[in-house]
Motif scaffolding. Sequence first.
Motif, PDB file in Angstrom:
ATOM      1  N   SER A  82       0.857  -1.109   0.107  1.00  0.00           N
ATOM      2  CA  SER A  82       0.134  -0.035   0.071  1.00  0.00           C
ATOM      3  C   SER A  82       0.827   1.213   0.045  1.00  0.00           C
ATOM      4  CB  SER A  82      -0.939  -0.124   1.241  1.00  0.00           C
ATOM      5  OG  SER A  82      -0.359  -0.117   2.394  1.00  0.00           O
ATOM      6  N   GLU A  85      -0.717   6.912   2.037  1.00  0.00           N
ATOM      7  CA  GLU A  85      -2.116   7.611   1.845  1.00  0.00           C
ATOM      8  C   GLU A  85      -2.172   9.210   1.758  1.00  0.00           C
ATOM      9  OE1 GLU A  85      -4.801   5.685   1.470  1.00  0.00           O
ATOM     10  OE2 GLU A  85      -6.437   6.826   1.498  1.00  0.00           O
ATOM     11  N   SER A  86      -1.144   9.754   2.188  1.00  0.00           N
ATOM     12  CA  SER A  86      -0.898  11.225   2.363  1.00  0.00           C
ATOM     13  C   SER A  86      -0.419  11.738   1.019  1.00  0.00           C
ATOM     14  CB  SER A  86       0.051  11.748   3.467  1.00  0.00           C
ATOM     15  OG  SER A  86       1.295  10.987   3.345  1.00  0.00           O
ATOM     16  N   THR A  90      -7.147  11.670  -5.084  1.00  0.00           N
ATOM     17  CA  THR A  90      -8.442  10.943  -5.421  1.00  0.00           C
ATOM     18  C   THR A  90      -9.470  11.973  -6.075  1.00  0.00           C
ATOM     19  OG1 THR A  90      -9.400  11.044  -3.230  1.00  0.00           O
ATOM     20  CG2 THR A  90      -8.076   9.052  -3.694  1.00  0.00           C
ATOM     21  N   MET A 168      -4.231   1.498  -2.490  1.00  0.00           N
ATOM     22  CA  MET A 168      -4.412   2.617  -1.361  1.00  0.00           C
ATOM     23  C   MET A 168      -4.588   2.319   0.183  1.00  0.00           C
ATOM     24  SD  MET A 168      -6.970   4.991  -3.478  1.00  0.00           S
ATOM     25  CE  MET A 168      -6.801   6.488  -2.046  1.00  0.00           C
ATOM     26  N   GLU A 169      -3.952   2.661   0.895  1.00  0.00           N
ATOM     27  CA  GLU A 169      -4.117   2.269   2.522  1.00  0.00           C
ATOM     28  C   GLU A 169      -5.467   2.343   2.960  1.00  0.00           C
ATOM     29  OE1 GLU A 169      -0.980   4.631   4.473  1.00  0.00           O
ATOM     30  OE2 GLU A 169      -1.640   3.483   6.275  1.00  0.00           O
ATOM     31  N   SER A 170      -6.310   3.255   2.564  1.00  0.00           N
ATOM     32  CA  SER A 170      -7.645   3.391   2.943  1.00  0.00           C
ATOM     33  C   SER A 170      -8.550   2.215   2.289  1.00  0.00           C
ATOM     34  CB  SER A 170      -8.279   4.776   2.645  1.00  0.00           C
ATOM     35  OG  SER A 170      -8.000   4.925   1.258  1.00  0.00           O
ATOM     36  N   ILE A 198      -5.804   9.026   9.226  1.00  0.00           N
ATOM     37  CA  ILE A 198      -6.428   9.092   7.944  1.00  0.00           C
ATOM     38  C   ILE A 198      -7.919   8.976   8.386  1.00  0.00           C
ATOM     39  CG2 ILE A 198      -6.601   7.995   5.828  1.00  0.00           C
ATOM     40  CD1 ILE A 198      -3.972   6.689   5.981  1.00  0.00           C
ATOM     41  N   SER A 200     -11.348   8.187   6.421  1.00  0.00           N
ATOM     42  CA  SER A 200     -12.078   7.845   5.004  1.00  0.00           C
ATOM     43  C   SER A 200     -13.415   7.400   5.224  1.00  0.00           C
ATOM     44  CB  SER A 200     -11.111   6.752   4.305  1.00  0.00           C
ATOM     45  OG  SER A 200      -9.805   6.486   4.757  1.00  0.00           O
ATOM     46  N   THR A 210     -11.389  10.645   1.242  1.00  0.00           N
ATOM     47  CA  THR A 210     -10.411  10.413   2.151  1.00  0.00           C
ATOM     48  C   THR A 210      -9.486  11.769   2.501  1.00  0.00           C
ATOM     49  OG1 THR A 210      -8.336   8.916   2.755  1.00  0.00           O
ATOM     50  CG2 THR A 210      -8.885   9.141   0.457  1.00  0.00           C
ATOM     51  N   ASN A 212      -6.245  13.274   5.587  1.00  0.00           N
ATOM     52  CA  ASN A 212      -5.301  13.043   6.533  1.00  0.00           C
ATOM     53  C   ASN A 212      -4.908  13.997   7.154  1.00  0.00           C
ATOM     54  OD1 ASN A 212      -2.572  13.268   5.218  1.00  0.00           O
ATOM     55  ND2 ASN A 212      -3.706  11.983   3.807  1.00  0.00           N
ATOM     56  N   ASN A 332      -4.295  -3.550   7.920  1.00  0.00           N
ATOM     57  CA  ASN A 332      -3.895  -3.098   6.578  1.00  0.00           C
ATOM     58  C   ASN A 332      -3.338  -4.143   5.567  1.00  0.00           C
ATOM     59  OD1 ASN A 332      -3.774  -0.960   4.375  1.00  0.00           O
ATOM     60  ND2 ASN A 332      -1.616  -0.752   4.861  1.00  0.00           N
TER      61      ASN A 332
END
Length: 355
Positions: A82, A85-86, A90, A168-170, A198, A200, A210, A212, A332
């Motif tokens: 992953s 996310e930051s 999107t 994506m982590e989320s 994060i 989401s 999402t 952060n 995750n």
Amino acid sequence: MILFAPKKGFGLDISDASIEALELEKVSKEIKVKSYGRIEIPEKKLIEDGLIKNKEALVKSIKEVLEKTEPEKIKTRYVLLSLPESKVLTHIFELPINLTLDQIKEVLSYEIESIFPYPANELSIDFKVVSKKDKTQEIFLAGIPKKIVNDYKEVLEKSGLIPLVFDMESKSLARALIEKIEKNKAVIILDIGARTSIISVFDEVGLRFTTNLKIAGNLFTQKISQNLNLLFDEAEKLKIKEGFSSEKFGQILKNEAKPICQEIKKVIEYTERKYNFKIEKIILAGGSSLLPKIEEYFQLETGLLTERGNPLTKLSKDNILSKKEKNILFANVIGLALRALEKDPIKVDINLLQS
Ligand SMILES: Nc1ncnc2c1ncn2[C@@H]1O[C@H](COP(=O)(O)OP(=O)(O)OP(=O)(O)O)[C@@H](O)[C@H]1O
Ligand SMILES: [Mg+2]
């Protein structure tokens, strides 16, 4: 005749503060943990805010976690990772229903620079059609600077691995933590890690929003250490033991966590208005979700039912992680490993590793 067996891989979660590796296997209909491992990255500044600062040292750390997986070593070299996310951008938008995937790609090639603030050739992007209406189709688009993708790719390859998917982590968290969501309903996953939190939002269609914040466990510990005049490690131990119920520093944690609640309230207002759903609960994830009484705090402040996620719900009951009280730390990487079990892990969802 099947010429190529589908490539099956394992999940790898690299964050600023820790690395987890995990492989699942399907035994008849049950999903079991085959191997897992986790190491914490000491303050060596290998990765800062998702950007790799020291490739050689990170390769060493990845090899170390792979050495340490239990009860057996991971044999496959195919890996699903992953991305931070930051660093992922999107966007959700609508296009006429009759456009084919190739036509959507073409539209994106013209439009991408007006959507994300980067030159098109510097971005790795992927999209999915997430819903269809009478006249329009809804597209979920994600992008990340190619430089970040290439850095992670290089490090994985130098570790002897073959990247299959950059997720994506989320999304991977949600794959582990969320069961089906009903129409017009939604849930928030709040992942509070060491440096980043994060927020989401997911509905029946998938990820809707999402964002952060740079407020998480490390900051909590720093503030306790400053206020009580303790060393970081001492403050960390106390934080883990007493959490939000502490008489001495419960209020400090509440003050520090307040901006997260304020952001959640904004997110609720914005997404409920935009998508016409009702957010039903907050699912907590990340190491800081283990803080005593944190659920109560977020529930009180946001007015939403708040619970710690259970990353084992999609796995068989008897597996090696079920006795681990801190299994939320693997949420995750379980989501990544679940994707690896899909029929086509590479294409089943957003994949920012573009070959
Ligand atoms: N049992 C526990 N109780 C409370 N807090 C904990 C516990 N275990 C770990 N933490 C906190 O969780 C944080 C680490 O969480 P996690 O492993 O989710 O972070 P990360 O994903 O490595 O970092 P980030 O996502 O911020 O890059 C640390 O701040 C640590 O203090
Ligand atoms: Mg994290």
